[in-house]
Design a protein around this motif. Structure first.
Motif, mmCIF file in Angstrom:
data_model
loop_
_atom_site.group_PDB
_atom_site.id
_atom_site.type_symbol
_atom_site.label_atom_id
_atom_site.label_comp_id
_atom_site.label_asym_id
_atom_site.label_seq_id
_atom_site.Cartn_x
_atom_site.Cartn_y
_atom_site.Cartn_z
ATOM 1 N N TYR A 1 -2.263 -5.766 0.967
ATOM 2 C CA TYR A 1 -3.063 -6.959 0.710
ATOM 3 C C TYR A 1 -2.394 -7.761 -0.398
ATOM 4 O O TYR A 1 -2.177 -7.260 -1.509
ATOM 5 C CB TYR A 1 -4.492 -6.609 0.299
ATOM 6 C CG TYR A 1 -5.283 -7.864 -0.023
ATOM 7 C CD1 TYR A 1 -5.738 -8.681 1.001
ATOM 8 C CD2 TYR A 1 -5.513 -8.240 -1.337
ATOM 9 C CE1 TYR A 1 -6.410 -9.851 0.724
ATOM 10 C CE2 TYR A 1 -6.196 -9.403 -1.622
ATOM 11 C CZ TYR A 1 -6.646 -10.207 -0.585
ATOM 12 O OH TYR A 1 -7.302 -11.373 -0.866
ATOM 13 N N LEU B 1 -12.187 -12.067 1.679
ATOM 14 C CA LEU B 1 -12.064 -10.651 1.352
ATOM 15 C C LEU B 1 -13.432 -10.073 0.990
ATOM 16 O O LEU B 1 -13.789 -8.979 1.431
ATOM 17 C CB LEU B 1 -11.097 -10.447 0.189
ATOM 18 C CG LEU B 1 -10.948 -9.002 -0.301
ATOM 19 C CD1 LEU B 1 -10.381 -8.098 0.789
ATOM 20 C CD2 LEU B 1 -10.079 -8.935 -1.563
ATOM 21 N N VAL C 1 -6.761 -1.962 2.992
ATOM 22 C CA VAL C 1 -8.047 -2.045 2.300
ATOM 23 C C VAL C 1 -8.961 -0.965 2.871
ATOM 24 O O VAL C 1 -8.995 -0.751 4.089
ATOM 25 C CB VAL C 1 -8.708 -3.425 2.485
ATOM 26 C CG1 VAL C 1 -10.095 -3.459 1.856
ATOM 27 C CG2 VAL C 1 -7.839 -4.534 1.898
ATOM 28 N N VAL D 1 -7.890 -1.165 -2.699
ATOM 29 C CA VAL D 1 -6.922 -2.144 -2.193
ATOM 30 C C VAL D 1 -5.522 -1.637 -2.511
ATOM 31 O O VAL D 1 -5.229 -1.292 -3.666
ATOM 32 C CB VAL D 1 -7.157 -3.523 -2.823
ATOM 33 C CG1 VAL D 1 -6.117 -4.530 -2.326
ATOM 34 C CG2 VAL D 1 -8.567 -4.032 -2.511
ATOM 35 N N ASN D 2 -4.684 -1.576 -1.498
ATOM 36 C CA ASN D 2 -3.312 -1.062 -1.644
ATOM 37 C C ASN D 2 -3.273 0.314 -2.315
ATOM 38 O O ASN D 2 -2.461 0.559 -3.210
ATOM 39 C CB ASN D 2 -2.449 -2.056 -2.436
ATOM 40 C CG ASN D 2 -2.358 -3.406 -1.771
ATOM 41 O OD1 ASN D 2 -2.428 -3.513 -0.546
ATOM 42 N ND2 ASN D 2 -2.203 -4.457 -2.570
ATOM 43 N N GLU E 1 -11.167 -4.791 -5.450
ATOM 44 C CA GLU E 1 -11.244 -6.040 -4.702
ATOM 45 C C GLU E 1 -11.008 -7.278 -5.557
ATOM 46 O O GLU E 1 -10.793 -8.379 -5.035
ATOM 47 C CB GLU E 1 -12.596 -6.141 -3.988
ATOM 48 C CG GLU E 1 -13.791 -6.315 -4.908
ATOM 49 C CD GLU E 1 -14.394 -5.012 -5.378
ATOM 50 O OE1 GLU E 1 -15.634 -4.942 -5.482
ATOM 51 O OE2 GLU E 1 -13.623 -4.057 -5.651
#
Length: 229
Positions: free
Chosen positions: A56, A65, A95, A123-124, A164
């Motif tokens: 992301y 998102l 994600v 995320v990641n 996020e």
């Protein structure tokens, strides 16, 4: 990619690609969200679960998102499950979300290290084992409905990534929470829990409920003929 205190930022002007490069993924998510309610969970056999994901880097934008994360939350709770990764709803993006109220008996909590986990967005994410201890328990997956198998995993892992909002995550997880973050991060790499499972342990949900509901899988290992770490 680097992360500013206020959110996401590329390491150089081309890191996030051009708008046209990012449009297809954003359009796919917009189309998914247009239906409202829980999203459809993709089942094993769909290539999206095996292709891996792209990091992301702002492809969806903050507002989209946030809407996507909320849809993942709704879908995970409706299933119900304790985690859900973007590929499981057909989106090849790095994600995932996790949440575990852990409504289990005390003996199960102690044996499995299952403690409540608040809703979290990963995320990641990436993980690495901490120490050499491993734990093996029955594990299931929303993308492999009806079945469970014993999976031996590192008992403790260090998870890195972002939330996020683009804030860095660097946290050590143990017990059942460690299992959850490994399971969901594996999804983002195109790995299903069956790839790591003891194949002789594969059992229907009914068999697990009726035969192997013990806090640990020792009896299953003896009866089905597989080894535990």
């Amino acid at each position: 990619m680097w992360v500013t205190r206020g959110g996401w930022g590329p390491c150089h002007p081309d890191a996030m690609g051009t708008p046209s490069d990012r449009a297809p993924l954003a359009e796919q998510v917009e189309e998914l969200l247009a239906g409202g309610g829980p999203l459809t969970i993709v089942a094993a056999g769909d290539p999206v679960l095996r292709r891996g994901t792209e990091p992301y880097e702002g492809q969806l934008g903050p507002a989209l998102l946030a809407r996507f994360v909320e849809a993942l939350r709704i879908t995970m709770r409706a299933a119900p499950g304790v985690g859900l990764a973007a590929p499981q709803v057909g989106v090849p993006l790095r994600v995932a979300v996790i949440e575990d109220p852990a409504p289990v008996p005390e003996e199960v909590r102690l044996a499995r290290g299952r403690v409540p986990q608040p809703f979290r967005v990963l995320v990641n994410p990436a993980y690495e084992p901490v120490g050499g201890a491993r734990a093996a328990f029955f594990e299931g997956c929303l993308s492999v409905p009806g079945w469970q198998a014993v999976v031996a995993r590192p008992a403790e892992v260090r998870l890195t990534g972002q939330d996020e909002h683009g804030h860095a995550l660097d946290e050590v997880f143990t017990g059942w929470p460690a299992r959850i973050v490994q399971h969901e991060t594996d999804h983002l790499d195109g790995v299903l829990y069956l790839d790591r499972a003891e194949s002789r342990s594969l059992s229907s949900n009914r068999a697990v409920t009726e035969r192997w509901a013990q806090p640990t899988p020792e009896e299953a290992a003896l009866a089905l003929g597989f080894e535990l770490p």
